[in-house]
Structure formats: structure tokens, C-alpha cells
Enzyme design. Sequence first.
Site, PDB file in Angstrom:
ATOM      1  N   LYS A 205       6.113 -20.194  24.205  1.00  0.00           N
ATOM      2  CA  LYS A 205       5.358 -19.007  24.633  1.00  0.00           C
ATOM      3  C   LYS A 205       6.267 -17.807  24.832  1.00  0.00           C
ATOM      4  O   LYS A 205       5.901 -16.670  24.520  1.00  0.00           O
ATOM      5  CB  LYS A 205       4.561 -19.298  25.905  1.00  0.00           C
TER       6      LYS A 205
ATOM      7  N   LYS B  68      -1.241 -26.884  17.294  1.00  0.00           N
ATOM      8  CA  LYS B  68      -2.428 -27.161  18.090  1.00  0.00           C
ATOM      9  C   LYS B  68      -3.332 -25.938  18.174  1.00  0.00           C
ATOM     10  O   LYS B  68      -2.869 -24.797  18.127  1.00  0.00           O
ATOM     11  CB  LYS B  68      -2.028 -27.609  19.496  1.00  0.00           C
TER      12      LYS B  68
ATOM     13  N   LYS C 212      -5.716 -21.307  22.997  1.00  0.00           N
ATOM     14  CA  LYS C 212      -6.387 -20.094  23.469  1.00  0.00           C
ATOM     15  C   LYS C 212      -5.574 -18.859  23.163  1.00  0.00           C
ATOM     16  O   LYS C 212      -6.097 -17.833  22.767  1.00  0.00           O
ATOM     17  CB  LYS C 212      -6.564 -20.164  24.996  1.00  0.00           C
TER      18      LYS C 212
HETATM   19  P1  ATP Z   1      -2.675 -21.788  25.927  1.00  0.00           P
HETATM   20  O1  ATP Z   1      -2.375 -22.057  24.481  1.00  0.00           O
HETATM   21  O2  ATP Z   1      -2.752 -20.337  26.264  1.00  0.00           O
HETATM   22  O3  ATP Z   1      -1.800 -22.564  26.879  1.00  0.00           O
HETATM   23  P2  ATP Z   1      -4.673 -23.757  25.856  1.00  0.00           P
HETATM   24  O4  ATP Z   1      -5.504 -23.655  24.642  1.00  0.00           O
HETATM   25  O5  ATP Z   1      -3.545 -24.731  25.869  1.00  0.00           O
HETATM   26  O6  ATP Z   1      -4.152 -22.294  26.179  1.00  0.00           O
HETATM   27  P3  ATP Z   1      -5.191 -24.504  28.572  1.00  0.00           P
HETATM   28  O7  ATP Z   1      -6.172 -23.908  29.516  1.00  0.00           O
HETATM   29  O8  ATP Z   1      -3.741 -24.222  28.764  1.00  0.00           O
HETATM   30  O9  ATP Z   1      -5.631 -24.037  27.095  1.00  0.00           O
HETATM   31  O10 ATP Z   1      -5.384 -26.079  28.524  1.00  0.00           O
HETATM   32  C1  ATP Z   1      -6.462 -26.761  29.156  1.00  0.00           C
HETATM   33  C2  ATP Z   1      -6.436 -28.224  28.754  1.00  0.00           C
HETATM   34  O11 ATP Z   1      -6.739 -28.354  27.358  1.00  0.00           O
HETATM   35  C3  ATP Z   1      -5.062 -28.888  28.937  1.00  0.00           C
HETATM   36  O12 ATP Z   1      -5.272 -30.175  29.470  1.00  0.00           O
HETATM   37  C4  ATP Z   1      -4.511 -28.984  27.541  1.00  0.00           C
HETATM   38  O13 ATP Z   1      -3.614 -30.072  27.383  1.00  0.00           O
HETATM   39  C5  ATP Z   1      -5.761 -29.183  26.728  1.00  0.00           C
HETATM   40  N1  ATP Z   1      -5.593 -28.709  25.355  1.00  0.00           N
HETATM   41  C6  ATP Z   1      -5.253 -27.449  24.989  1.00  0.00           C
HETATM   42  N2  ATP Z   1      -5.215 -27.338  23.662  1.00  0.00           N
HETATM   43  C7  ATP Z   1      -5.510 -28.574  23.163  1.00  0.00           C
HETATM   44  C8  ATP Z   1      -5.625 -29.088  21.839  1.00  0.00           C
HETATM   45  N3  ATP Z   1      -5.425 -28.319  20.783  1.00  0.00           N
HETATM   46  N4  ATP Z   1      -5.945 -30.392  21.689  1.00  0.00           N
HETATM   47  C9  ATP Z   1      -6.169 -31.183  22.755  1.00  0.00           C
HETATM   48  N5  ATP Z   1      -6.079 -30.752  24.030  1.00  0.00           N
HETATM   49  C10 ATP Z   1      -5.756 -29.463  24.244  1.00  0.00           C
HETATM   50 MG    MG Z   2      -2.096 -24.613  27.459  1.00  0.00          MG
END
Ligand code: ATP
Ligand code: MG
Length: 332
Positions: free
Chosen positions: A112, A195, A198
Site C-alpha cells: 500500500k 486480489k 477496495k
Molecule cells: P483494501 O484493499 O483497501 O485493504 P479490502 O478489499 O482488502 O480493502 P478490507 O475491508 O480491508 O477490504 O477487508 C475486509 C475483509 O475482506 C478482510 O477479512 C479481508 O481479508 C477480506 N478480503 C479482502 N479482499 C479479499 C479477496 N480478494 N478475497 C478474499 N477475501 C478478501
Molecule cells: Mg484489506
Amino acid sequence: RPRVLSGIQPTAGSFHLGNYLGAVRQYVALQDANDAFYMVVDLHAITVPQDPAELRANTRVSAAQLLAAGLDPDRCALFVQSHVPEHAQLAWVMNCLTGFGEASRMTQFKDKSAKQGSDSASVGLFTYPILQVADILVYQANAVPVGEDQRQHVELTRDLAQRFNSRFGDTFTVPEAYIVKETAKIYDLQDPTVKMSKSASSPKGIVNLLDPPSQTAKKIKSAVTDTGTEVRFDEKEKPGVSNLLAIHSAISGTPVAELEERFAGRMYGDFKKEVAEVLVDFVTPFQQRFHEFHDDPAELDRTLAKGAAKAREVASVTLATAYDKVGFLPPL
Ligand code: ATP
Ligand code: MG
């Protein structure tokens, strides 16, 4: 009863498919057999620049999605992280137990901050995993349902719990990550080697649960696959197709092998069309439920206040114990 804790960021408003399949679905499944604590992690959300009005709105949007996904506030504690000050209070103690080098090895920070440039990345982004350690330990959680990307942070939590326990005497439960293999990592539709995220995925690469269903169908149909023709699960050779198979299977409940059979000799277009249908059938009622919860903010806020009160009952006890163990003079 065993305790479970997890959190989700309100940064983007809508959850994406990775959040749902990797994490939120497990929250729902775990709320019955465990004392479960689930929160919208607004403290984590400000580790990157935020718009205050958007953050406030997205916090309610996130909570309403958790309810729409099936969290029941009578069977779990559903709350907003900043409503429970003990998280930040315990985080300070954990900061002081963490080595600088140890924190520097967190790969999520490296990713990040590389994207933001080291001058604009905040110290908060750097210590984010340590706040997460406090989030987990303050509930004495046994299990932490998360996606694969959070495994390293749960490992850090285990290390710090053990370090605290050996330095100051047994205090914290050493938690374990609860990761469901099949959906531990849902990939970006446009780049199926990274992955779905968000903050990092392009609009075409991410399926948001609150997107108009027609848009979701379009995104699936333009998902990157490969130059082959076989609908077969093979993460190395066919990451795009494998991702779509994993998504279909997780949402529809159809085993991957059965899908491979169903689409043997058929074209990618047919397969994508069905994946799109499966998703549309899932998000449509989800969005209806979301609106019911979201359209009554007063009730939603009461639910969150109740959840925070439940959470504080546990968190305040742990914090007082930890403060005592490190040698803080108790206030009269
Ligand atoms: P960012 O990329 O900004 O960190 P994020 O998409 O990872 O956002 P979070 O709110 O940080 O979203 O994560 C919430 C939950 O979703 C966490 O438990 C994380 O491990 C899970 N998660 C996030 N992205 C994935 C993915 N692509 N596949 C499976 N689980 C995910
Ligand atoms: Mg995350």
C-alpha cells in the site's frame, strides 16, 4: 463459548465479492456457535486520506450490508470501531511491544505504501496491523475469520499475544486465523493474479455487491480469461477461469467438478453468462435487504449503539487487566 472477532473497512462503501466470500459469509456462519464481535473499522479507514462526510455515510452503508448479509444483532455484537475506545487504548501498548523491523516486514504495508509513495503514506498505515492486533486481543478472540491477505496480521497478533504473556504473565488468548480455502482469495476480474481490492482494483476488475446487477453481469462478461477454450480449474494456467469457477461454486453451492463437467465442450461465453446469472440472483435480494436496513438510519444507529455497549463490556475488562499488568497506576 469460543470468541470470534473480525472487522471490515468502510472505505469504499460497497463490499466487493472478495470481502463477502472471503470474510463476511464466515461472520454469518460463526455467529451461532461463538460469542461473535463484528465491527466496521473506521479507525482503519483513516489510514488513507478520507472525506469525512463520505466516511460517515459509508460507515452506515457498511453496517447495513453486514445486516443484509445475515448478521443478527441479537446473536452477535455489531458495532463501529471508534465507538469502543479500548481498541485505540490497547493499540498503544501493542505499539510499544512491536519491533520497528517487525512492523516493517508487513507485506500489506509495503504494497500500500509503495502505491502511495513513502512520503504520503501515513504512520497510521504503518501501524495499522498493530491496531488490528489490539482489535483481536481486546476480545480475547479464539478465531479471526479473514481472507488470505490477513494471515500475516493474525500471525503478528499471535506473536504479540505470546510476547505480552511471557513478559507480563498470562493475559491474552492466542488467536487463530479462520480462513476458508476455496474463497480465501478472490481475484481481480481484469488481473486475475492480484486480489480483488477496495482500494486497488479498477472499476472493471471489482464486483461490488451494491453495483446495479446489470453492471455486474457486464463486468463478468468482460472478465479476463485466457486464449484457451476449456472451462477447467487450474490456478496456474487459467487464473481467470479458475476465479470465475470459484465464484460460481461459492455462490451457487455447485461443486467445481460439477461445473467443469457441465461446461465441458462449451464456450467461455456460455460459462460467463451463467456466472453472471448466479451473481445477479444473489445481489438482487441482497440489495433489497440492504435498503431496508439502510433506509432506517435511526434504527441502524440504535443497533450499533447496542453492539458497542456489548463490545465494551468485554473490551473494558481486558484493557483494565492489560494496563494493570504493564504497571499503570490504576485510577481511583
Ligand atoms: P483494501 O484493499 O483497501 O485493504 P479490502 O478489499 O482488502 O480493502 P478490507 O475491508 O480491508 O477490504 O477487508 C475486509 C475483509 O475482506 C478482510 O477479512 C479481508 O481479508 C477480506 N478480503 C479482502 N479482499 C479479499 C479477496 N480478494 N478475497 C478474499 N477475501 C478478501
Ligand atoms: Mg484489506
